[in-house]
Design a protein around this motif. Sequence first.
Motif, PDB file in Angstrom:
ATOM      1  N   GLY A 141      53.947  47.545  43.823  1.00 54.40           N
ATOM      2  CA  GLY A 141      54.286  46.986  42.520  1.00 54.40           C
ATOM      3  C   GLY A 141      53.314  45.900  42.093  1.00 54.40           C
ATOM      4  O   GLY A 141      52.879  45.848  40.935  1.00 54.40           O
ATOM      5  N   VAL A 142      52.949  45.027  43.019  1.00 57.80           N
ATOM      6  CA  VAL A 142      52.016  43.946  42.705  1.00 57.80           C
ATOM      7  C   VAL A 142      50.631  44.494  42.375  1.00 57.80           C
ATOM      8  O   VAL A 142      49.989  44.077  41.396  1.00 57.80           O
ATOM      9  N   LEU A 143      50.138  45.444  43.166  1.00 50.34           N
ATOM     10  CA  LEU A 143      48.790  45.972  42.956  1.00 50.34           C
ATOM     11  C   LEU A 143      48.679  46.742  41.638  1.00 50.34           C
ATOM     12  O   LEU A 143      47.738  46.531  40.859  1.00 50.34           O
ATOM     13  N   ILE A 144      49.612  47.625  41.374  1.00 50.42           N
ATOM     14  CA  ILE A 144      49.526  48.445  40.160  1.00 50.42           C
ATOM     15  C   ILE A 144      49.704  47.588  38.915  1.00 50.42           C
ATOM     16  O   ILE A 144      48.997  47.765  37.913  1.00 50.42           O
ATOM     17  N   SER A 145      50.631  46.645  38.942  1.00 50.76           N
ATOM     18  CA  SER A 145      50.833  45.800  37.765  1.00 50.76           C
ATOM     19  C   SER A 145      49.601  44.951  37.467  1.00 50.76           C
ATOM     20  O   SER A 145      49.234  44.764  36.298  1.00 50.76           O
ATOM     21  N   ASN A 146      48.938  44.449  38.504  1.00 54.97           N
ATOM     22  CA  ASN A 146      47.723  43.659  38.286  1.00 54.97           C
ATOM     23  C   ASN A 146      46.560  44.522  37.805  1.00 54.97           C
ATOM     24  O   ASN A 146      45.729  44.065  37.008  1.00 54.97           O
ATOM     25  N   ALA A 147      46.479  45.758  38.275  1.00 53.42           N
ATOM     26  CA  ALA A 147      45.424  46.659  37.804  1.00 53.42           C
ATOM     27  C   ALA A 147      45.588  46.946  36.312  1.00 53.42           C
ATOM     28  O   ALA A 147      44.618  46.933  35.542  1.00 53.42           O
ATOM     29  N   LEU A 148      46.813  47.186  35.873  1.00 56.24           N
ATOM     30  CA  LEU A 148      47.062  47.421  34.445  1.00 56.24           C
ATOM     31  C   LEU A 148      46.769  46.160  33.632  1.00 56.24           C
ATOM     32  O   LEU A 148      46.236  46.241  32.522  1.00 56.24           O
ATOM     33  N   SER A 149      47.091  44.994  34.174  1.00 55.03           N
ATOM     34  CA  SER A 149      46.781  43.734  33.484  1.00 55.03           C
ATOM     35  C   SER A 149      45.283  43.580  33.272  1.00 55.03           C
ATOM     36  O   SER A 149      44.828  43.147  32.197  1.00 55.03           O
ATOM     37  N   ALA A 150      44.512  43.917  34.296  1.00 49.68           N
ATOM     38  CA  ALA A 150      43.058  43.803  34.188  1.00 49.68           C
ATOM     39  C   ALA A 150      42.515  44.687  33.069  1.00 49.68           C
ATOM     40  O   ALA A 150      41.637  44.284  32.300  1.00 49.68           O
ATOM     41  N   ILE A 151      43.058  45.889  32.949  1.00 55.54           N
ATOM     42  CA  ILE A 151      42.603  46.803  31.897  1.00 55.54           C
ATOM     43  C   ILE A 151      42.893  46.230  30.520  1.00 55.54           C
ATOM     44  O   ILE A 151      42.043  46.233  29.620  1.00 55.54           O
ATOM     45  N   PHE A 173      43.328  43.979  48.160  1.00 51.18           N
ATOM     46  CA  PHE A 173      42.699  44.406  46.905  1.00 51.18           C
ATOM     47  C   PHE A 173      43.110  43.504  45.743  1.00 51.18           C
ATOM     48  O   PHE A 173      42.438  43.462  44.707  1.00 51.18           O
ATOM     49  N   LEU A 174      44.201  42.783  45.919  1.00 50.65           N
ATOM     50  CA  LEU A 174      44.660  41.861  44.887  1.00 50.65           C
ATOM     51  C   LEU A 174      43.618  40.768  44.618  1.00 50.65           C
ATOM     52  O   LEU A 174      43.496  40.286  43.488  1.00 50.65           O
ATOM     53  N   LEU A 175      42.850  40.386  45.625  1.00 50.53           N
ATOM     54  CA  LEU A 175      41.820  39.363  45.445  1.00 50.53           C
ATOM     55  C   LEU A 175      40.735  39.827  44.479  1.00 50.53           C
ATOM     56  O   LEU A 175      40.246  39.044  43.654  1.00 50.53           O
ATOM     57  N   LEU A 176      40.353  41.087  44.572  1.00 47.90           N
ATOM     58  CA  LEU A 176      39.340  41.622  43.655  1.00 47.90           C
ATOM     59  C   LEU A 176      39.896  41.729  42.240  1.00 47.90           C
ATOM     60  O   LEU A 176      39.198  41.430  41.258  1.00 47.90           O
ATOM     61  N   LEU A 177      41.148  42.139  42.121  1.00 46.36           N
ATOM     62  CA  LEU A 177      41.768  42.237  40.791  1.00 46.36           C
ATOM     63  C   LEU A 177      41.895  40.862  40.144  1.00 46.36           C
ATOM     64  O   LEU A 177      41.658  40.706  38.939  1.00 46.36           O
ATOM     65  N   ASN A 178      42.259  39.855  40.920  1.00 43.75           N
ATOM     66  CA  ASN A 178      42.369  38.500  40.380  1.00 43.75           C
ATOM     67  C   ASN A 178      41.016  37.990  39.897  1.00 43.75           C
ATOM     68  O   ASN A 178      40.934  37.293  38.880  1.00 43.75           O
ATOM     69  N   ALA A 179      39.960  38.313  40.630  1.00 41.07           N
ATOM     70  CA  ALA A 179      38.618  37.893  40.218  1.00 41.07           C
ATOM     71  C   ALA A 179      38.218  38.545  38.904  1.00 41.07           C
ATOM     72  O   ALA A 179      37.593  37.925  38.041  1.00 41.07           O
ATOM     73  N   VAL A 180      38.589  39.803  38.732  1.00 41.66           N
ATOM     74  CA  VAL A 180      38.283  40.521  37.491  1.00 41.66           C
ATOM     75  C   VAL A 180      39.022  39.908  36.304  1.00 41.66           C
ATOM     76  O   VAL A 180      38.485  39.813  35.190  1.00 41.66           O
ATOM     77  N   MET A 181      40.267  39.453  36.522  1.00 45.67           N
ATOM     78  CA  MET A 181      41.094  38.950  35.423  1.00 45.67           C
ATOM     79  C   MET A 181      40.858  37.493  35.075  1.00 45.67           C
ATOM     80  O   MET A 181      41.240  37.037  33.996  1.00 45.67           O
ATOM     81  N   ALA A 182      40.247  36.712  35.958  1.00 44.73           N
ATOM     82  CA  ALA A 182      40.207  35.260  35.801  1.00 44.73           C
ATOM     83  C   ALA A 182      39.508  34.810  34.519  1.00 44.73           C
ATOM     84  O   ALA A 182      40.050  33.997  33.755  1.00 44.73           O
ATOM     85  N   SER A 238      55.760  47.445  34.552  1.00 45.41           N
ATOM     86  CA  SER A 238      55.195  48.402  35.512  1.00 45.41           C
ATOM     87  C   SER A 238      55.559  48.017  36.940  1.00 45.41           C
ATOM     88  O   SER A 238      55.807  48.887  37.786  1.00 45.41           O
ATOM     89  N   GLN A 239      55.617  46.720  37.217  1.00 49.59           N
ATOM     90  CA  GLN A 239      55.977  46.276  38.560  1.00 49.59           C
ATOM     91  C   GLN A 239      57.403  46.697  38.904  1.00 49.59           C
ATOM     92  O   GLN A 239      57.675  47.175  40.009  1.00 49.59           O
ATOM     93  N   VAL A 240      58.315  46.524  37.960  1.00 43.82           N
ATOM     94  CA  VAL A 240      59.706  46.925  38.194  1.00 43.82           C
ATOM     95  C   VAL A 240      59.802  48.427  38.442  1.00 43.82           C
ATOM     96  O   VAL A 240      60.492  48.883  39.362  1.00 43.82           O
ATOM     97  N   VAL A 241      59.085  49.203  37.630  1.00 43.67           N
ATOM     98  CA  VAL A 241      59.134  50.663  37.756  1.00 43.67           C
ATOM     99  C   VAL A 241      58.590  51.106  39.114  1.00 43.67           C
ATOM    100  O   VAL A 241      59.196  51.941  39.806  1.00 43.67           O
ATOM    101  N   VAL A 242      57.455  50.543  39.511  1.00 42.32           N
ATOM    102  CA  VAL A 242      56.842  50.935  40.790  1.00 42.32           C
ATOM    103  C   VAL A 242      57.737  50.561  41.961  1.00 42.32           C
ATOM    104  O   VAL A 242      57.949  51.348  42.891  1.00 42.32           O
ATOM    105  N   ILE A 243      58.284  49.341  41.938  1.00 41.02           N
ATOM    106  CA  ILE A 243      59.181  48.925  43.016  1.00 41.02           C
ATOM    107  C   ILE A 243      60.394  49.842  43.074  1.00 41.02           C
ATOM    108  O   ILE A 243      60.839  50.250  44.156  1.00 41.02           O
ATOM    109  N   GLY A 244      60.936  50.196  41.902  1.00 41.41           N
ATOM    110  CA  GLY A 244      62.101  51.075  41.861  1.00 41.41           C
ATOM    111  C   GLY A 244      61.817  52.456  42.417  1.00 41.41           C
ATOM    112  O   GLY A 244      62.579  52.983  43.234  1.00 41.41           O
TER     113      GLY A 244
END
Length: 478
Positions: free
Chosen positions: A169-179, A114-123, A148-154
Amino acid sequence: MMRAAPWAVAEAVSNALAGVASIFVAGWLLTPADIGRAGIVIGLVMLLGLATGLGIQESLIRHRSVHASVTDTAFTGLMALGAAGFAVCWVVAAPIGWFFDDPTLFSLLGATSFLLLLNAVMAVPTALLTRKMRANVLTRRMMLSRISQVVVIGVLGWLGAGAWAMVGGVLISNALSAIVLWRAMPRVPRLRFDWGEFRSLASFGGSMSIELLLWQGTTRLFALQVGYFHGVVALGYFQFAQRVVEEAGNLIQANVVRFGLSFFADLDRSDRNANRAFLTGTSLITLAGGVLFIGVALVAGDLVPLIFGARWQPAAPLMQIFAVAAFFPLSRALAGPLLRAKGHQNAMVLYGLVACGITLASGFVTAEQALVVVVLGWAARNLVSLPWSYVMVSRYGRIPVRDQVVFIARPLAPMAAMIAAVLLTQHLLADAPAVLRLVSAILVGLITAAITVPLFNWRMISELRQRIGRLRGGGAGA
């Protein structure tokens, strides 16, 4: 640049703090095998992301005009390529699990895709904001992402999720970045495609994508080699050591990579000479990178077991090699942005191809060796890539090799003094408690650097202060 600088510094500091925090959390709550598994799936997805990105983001930054048709075409094309990459990940998930003899990789790889779709949205939003040097938005986005990545991993690590903590951590942090990025856009890209515009973007971006694929893809492929030949535990040590050094390097390199192309492209568009900016910037980066990376290499032996525990002790010598190996390429960090801005992207491809060949060949050669030898093989590419960068900057950037060497040699003197002082301190305190030896070495290194850096680089620092003063005042000659 003056408006962007405070935000860039804030981002660098926040990134460093968040990066250190994520390393602590991962080191305390996850095992080397967990980090190794997460490294395999994240590495594969990032590798595929480089291939499907086609360098469109970098092409937008350099493009002469970014009207609506261009941005819409870039967005539509990247979403289609991201969806194709997403499908490929699910197709190869089962074979990857079989290849590494680890069934958990199937579901991990599928979720990470799903990271590929998030990266496409943010590019596209990232490219437009970077082009305009909107560092305030980019910094807020990055800070939110890293925290957010630190919190999720923790949280997930504490709950015993293992490798899923890193993936989540990677997925949630990238989703928030896209927003955050989409909320900052004055105009939202639409699904509209023009083949002519896309071909124009891909003509530069495709070459850029190949180079990124060679450099970053080499890193991912080499990690996969380590995982295959040495197992996921060894890969965990390898990636842990590499991650610590990368987080330290992000204090400097992240903003150089982000704004370097924008800065030199602006100079090129306005027909201004970039030589002085390149040489001065190279000196400053070498100076800061030397204190940072050489310092990490000197204290890693005491730092790792004290901070992360005895189970991570095998990562300490790997970290030392990574730190030294990272210092020398950092001194050439502006070479890529300068050459790309001048339109010589194709020259970078062969450069990356040679380094890729050396690195992957070393992975096979060291398949039966200890991890320390493996990391030394990883660093061997610098023997060719560094001299090559000097030649390319001289040829295409019209900056003589002698001038490049002079502007790097002077910052090396404080590094030599710092190394001597820290090694002497560690020798004198060899029988002292590790905590005392570590703290003393850090203090001595910082004091030595604070004294010797101005001593050997006084003229450059004085000129830089005067230039910043003129820029703040908007005076003539700024």
